[in-house]
Every structure is written in structure tokens, then in C-alpha cells.
Motif scaffolding. Structure first.
Motif, PDB file in Angstrom:
ATOM      1  N   GLY A  13       0.811  -1.215   0.000  1.00 30.91           N
ATOM      2  CA  GLY A  13       0.000   0.000   0.000  1.00 30.91           C
ATOM      3  C   GLY A  13       0.844   1.265   0.000  1.00 30.91           C
ATOM      4  O   GLY A  13       0.603   2.196  -0.792  1.00 30.91           O
ATOM      5  N   GLY A  55      -3.665   1.982  -2.762  1.00 39.22           N
ATOM      6  CA  GLY A  55      -2.612   2.059  -1.755  1.00 39.22           C
ATOM      7  C   GLY A  55      -3.141   2.484  -0.404  1.00 39.22           C
ATOM      8  O   GLY A  55      -2.806   1.882   0.636  1.00 39.22           O
ATOM      9  N   THR A  56      -3.984   3.509  -0.387  1.00 40.34           N
ATOM     10  CA  THR A  56      -4.578   3.951   0.877  1.00 40.34           C
ATOM     11  C   THR A  56      -5.450   2.850   1.471  1.00 40.34           C
ATOM     12  O   THR A  56      -5.436   2.606   2.687  1.00 40.34           O
ATOM     13  CB  THR A  56      -5.410   5.226   0.666  1.00 40.34           C
ATOM     14  N   LEU A  58      -5.179  -0.439   1.075  1.00 42.60           N
ATOM     15  CA  LEU A  58      -4.365  -1.533   1.624  1.00 42.60           C
ATOM     16  C   LEU A  58      -3.729  -1.139   2.957  1.00 42.60           C
ATOM     17  O   LEU A  58      -3.706  -1.933   3.907  1.00 42.60           O
ATOM     18  CB  LEU A  58      -3.288  -1.924   0.618  1.00 42.60           C
TER      19      LEU A  58
END
Length: 466
Positions: A13, A55-56, A58
């Protein structure tokens, strides 16, 4: 989720967040004003947004999954360190504030007080990197941070090197907080591993305190460190003075941390609450804090003009501030009836009065309870009633409550939601969702107020006799 899987999920992430920063972060030459649509239509726009949201997500999922089950403090620290690595080398993420830091430092180094003039007065050699709204606005930071910013610019002499050094200072702040959190948690009877994980593993830390980078982490390092020293040494005057000095350092970076000092004075008392013991022990904390702020101000040659700059922080308007959201909602409700109401000055004024009342009430309750926990609550209401609330502001109460609160879900949820509100280039989603966000925030305020009133009534009802 297993701890092993959570560690590597979070690392993926943070790597995706770094990728989104490299492709569409807050570059010096980037657009000063953008929209979600312009980000989407820009170079690599879909990839930037996909990397950011995945990403945020995860990072948030990995953090949430282990909120009550992190294996150990050491494991938490190693994992957080891994998560921070990608963003240490990425361009500024989610904000252009670091450019304002550099320009304010350049102003100070050039002999101009950033509390009397905006950064356009030098002019700053990097003025075109600063958001337009902050170019003619006095610095809203404390005198110590102005001194730090000036030293950074003088040492580096360039914008890129200044950004690297500001980020290095943020990393030092994280390291100092990592030392202080377990100390504060043990004093409050909270597992150290949980405190470290909830505070430092939060996506807001990687994305905004390091990725930004933001000076909030320096303030938090001094604040948590000061609370840890005070809480570990009640009645010991020398150590209480040290704790007070640290808290004064926090105030000299960001003055909002001043709300913690009255609670720290309570935590400093040895034995049950007495006016005499509060003055005897708490006085060392207050005295140390005052000495630090006054000493830094005088040493920097800034006098006390920095206090005037504190009123400049309300220029931005976004529904993430509950008082602002209520004002926006009132305006929307008046439109169908032909009215045009600007309720912002009124709601913000009411919020200031309400904040003062709540802080006094919290302090009064803290006399016979845990003042450390109430210090976290004081920071929470300070953020909630502020005229402007940026997502990373929620790290202020998060860091203290992570080490002092028994129940954690409510402030963890707030931090999770806040993590999804800023795009990699600094575009704030609340600015483009106000017609939906403001009424929803207003509804949330109503629900919270109703629940608090019901809870207060329930506690006042006498218990029926058997």
C-alpha cells in the motif's frame, strides 16, 4: 489477517502511494489549483488515482486488521519503519505546505518576520510553488518552527534540499514519538504495542506526516514526550520541569498543543487532587512550558508578533470542520426560500465559545479521573471545533488517545475516513463534495449531540432502591 500478511499488505500500500506521488504528487512545478477531473485527465491520471485509492485502502486495511492484535512493540516499530520507507524517497504527497515552510524560512533568513508579512514580501525565490491562498498570509506556526525553517533554508540553500531536510526532521519526530509512546502507555495502563501501532501505523502518518511532510509530527513528538515525562514522574520537580519544557516546545511549534498543559499539570500531582498539590507540582509543568515559549520567542527576535498570525488559519473553507459544515448547510437550506445567509462567522464564533466551555469542563472532570486520557479528549474537541480541519490534524488526538484510551474504535474510524480525503497532488476532495459532505457532517453533529445529551441525562437519574 495474520501479522505477516498485514505487514506486507501495508508495504504494498505505501509503495503504491509513493508511485502515485511520483506520477502525480505535489511537485514544485505542478498546478496550484486542480480538481479531481483535471487529475483524471492529466498525464497518467487514471493510474495516479488507482494507485492512490488502492494504496490507501491496503494501508488502512492492514492497520485496521491488527488494531487489537499486533504481536509486539518491536514488531510494530519494524513494520511502521517498512511502511515509511517508500514515502521517504517520494515527492511531496497530499499537500504543498512544505513549500510554504521553505518560503517562510527564507523570509526569516532574509530578515523579514513571517508574522508581519506573507512570503510574497521577500519575495521568496520559490514563491511560485506556494499555494496562492498562503502567499500573503502571515505564518500560523509557532516561533520555534520559524527558527527551524530558517535554519533549514540557510543550511541547504535550495528548495529540493530543504524538502529532504524537512522530511528528515519529520522522521526524527516519528522516532522520538516511538520512544515516548510506550512510556506514556505503560503509565496509563495501556499495552505499549497497541499504542505504537494505532498511532504510528495509521495511514495518515505515512501519507501526510512523512509524505507531506508536515510539522505536526515535530509538535507531537514534543507533546507526547512531555506527557510521558510528566506522567512517569509525579511530584518530582526536576523531571516535571523537563516535561513542562518539552510541552512548551510543542506549543512553540504549533500553539494548539497548549490545551494539553492544564491536564499535564493535573497528571504531575502526587497523590489525590488538592489545590496545594496542583500548585506545588503542576506549577513546575506550567512554569517550564511558559519558560520554553518565552525563551524561544525572545531568542528568535520575533517578540510576540507570532500570536497575531494564529488568526490566519481559517482562510480555507471545507466541511471537514463541523462548524464550517453547519454554516454551509444553513446556507443551502436558505437558498430555496430566496435567502443568502453567510452563517460562517456565527457558527465559528459559537464553536470557539463552546470549545472554551468544553475544555474547562473536561479539565474539571479530569481532576478525579485520568488526566492523560482527558488530554486526548481535549485535543479531539479542539480539532473538531476548529475553523479548518485538515485530515492530518486528527493525528493530534490519535497519538495521545492511542496510549491512554481503553476504547479505540471511534477515533480509529475517524482517522480511517480522513485518510481518503486528499489526492496525491494536494487536491482536497471536501472542496468538491460540499453539497453532500456538509449536510452529512451536520447530521453527524446532531446525532453526536443527541447521544451526548441522552448519556448525560442517564447518568444523572437516581438508581431505584431495591
Amino acid at each position: 489477517m495474520s501479522s505477516h500478511l498485514a505487514r506486507w499488505t501495508g508495504l504494498v500500500g505505501s509503495t503504491l502511494l509513493a508511485l502515485s506521488a511520483f506520477l502525480g504528487g505535489a511537485f514544485p512545478s505542478g498546478p496550484l489549483r486542480s480538481t479531481p477531473a483535471s487529475v483524471w485527465q492529466g498525464p497518467d491520471g487514471p493510474l495516479v488515482l488507482a494507485a492512490w485509492v488502492v494504496g490507501t485502502g491496503l494501508l488502512a486495511y492492514a492497520w485496521w486488521a491488527l488494531r487489537d492484535g499486533v504481536p509486539s512493540t518491536r514488531w510494530a516499530l519494524v513494520t511502521v519503519g517498512l511502511w515509511l520507507l517508500p514515502l521517504l524517497v517520494a515527492p511531496p504527497f497530499g499537500s504543498r505546505d512544505v513549500y510554504a515552510y521553505a518560503c517562510q524560512g527564507a523570509s526569516f533568513a532574509g530578515g523579514i518576520s513571517p508574522y508581519e508579512h506573507g512570503v510574497s514580501a521577500l519575495p521568496c525565490p520559490w514563491l511560485d510553488t506556494v499555494s496562492v491562498i498562503w502567499r500573503d498570509t502571515p505564518a500560523p506556526y509557532g516561533p520555534l518552527f520559524v527558527l527551524i525553517a530558517g535554519a533549514v533554508v540557510e543550511v541547504t540553500g535550495s528548495l529540493n534540499a530543504s524538502i529532504v531536510l524537512f522530511r528528515a526532521l519529520s522522521l526524527v519526530g516519528v522516532a522520538m514519538t516511538a520512544w515516548a509512546l510506550p512510556v506514556l502507555a505503560r503509565r496509563a495502563g495501556v499495552p505499549a504495542r497497541r499504542a505504537v501501532w494505532l498511532a504510528l501505523g495509521c495511514p495518515l502518518v505515512a501519507a501526510h506526516l512523512i509524505g507531506g511532510p508536515h510539522n505536526d509530527v515535530l509538535m507531537l513528538a514534543a507533546l507526547v514526550g512531555g506527557l510521558a515525562v510528566v506522567a512517569s514522574n509525579p511530584g518530582r520537580r526536576g523531571m516535571l520541569l523537563v516535561g513542562g519544557l518539552l510541552l512548551g516546545v510543542a506549543v512553540a511549534i504549533k500553539v494548539t498543543s497548549v490545551v494539553v498543559i492544564p491536564f499535564a499539570a493535573l497528571a504531575a500531582t502526587a497523590g489525590p487532587y488538592r489545590i496545594r498539590t496542583l500548585i506545588r507540582d503542576g506549577g513546575w509543568v506550567v512554569g517550564g512550558s511558559v519558560a520554553a515559549v518565552v525563551g524561544v520567542t525572545v531568542a528568535g527576535g520575533l517578540d510576540f508578533g507570532w500570536i497575531g498570525g494564529l488568526s490566519q488559519g481559517g482562510a480555507a473553507i471545507a466541511w471537514t470542520s463541523p462548524p464550517t459544515a453547519v454554516a454551509q448547510t444553513i446556507g443551502y437550506l436558505a437558498v430555496p426560500f430566496g435567502g443568502h445567509i453567510d452563517a460562517l462567522p456565527v457558527t465559528r464564533g459559537i464553536a470557539v465559545v463552546l470549545l472554551a466551555v468544553l475544555l474547562v469542563w473536561l479539565w474539571w472532570r479530569a481532576r478525579t479521573r485520568d488526566p492523560l486520557f482527558y488530554a486526548g479528549l481535549a485535543l479531539a474537541v479542539t480539532v473538531a471545533l476548529a475553523p479548518v480541519v485538515h485530515p492530518w490534524y486528527w493525528t493530534w488526538p490519535l497519538f495521545v488517545l492511542a496510549a491512554t484510551a481503553r476504547r479505540t474504535r471511534w477515533f480509529v474510524v475517524v482517522a480511517l475516513v480522513a485518510s481518503f480525503l486528499i489526492l496525491p497532488d494536494g487536491t482536497g476532495l471536501p472542496r468538491f463534495t460540499k453539497t453532500v459532505g456538509a449536510p452529512l457532517m451536520t447530521l453527524l453533529v446532531i446525532v453526536v449531540v443527541v447521544r451526548l445529551v441522552r448519556s448525560a441525562r442517564a447518568t444523572r437519574q437516581p438508581v431505584a432502591a431495591d
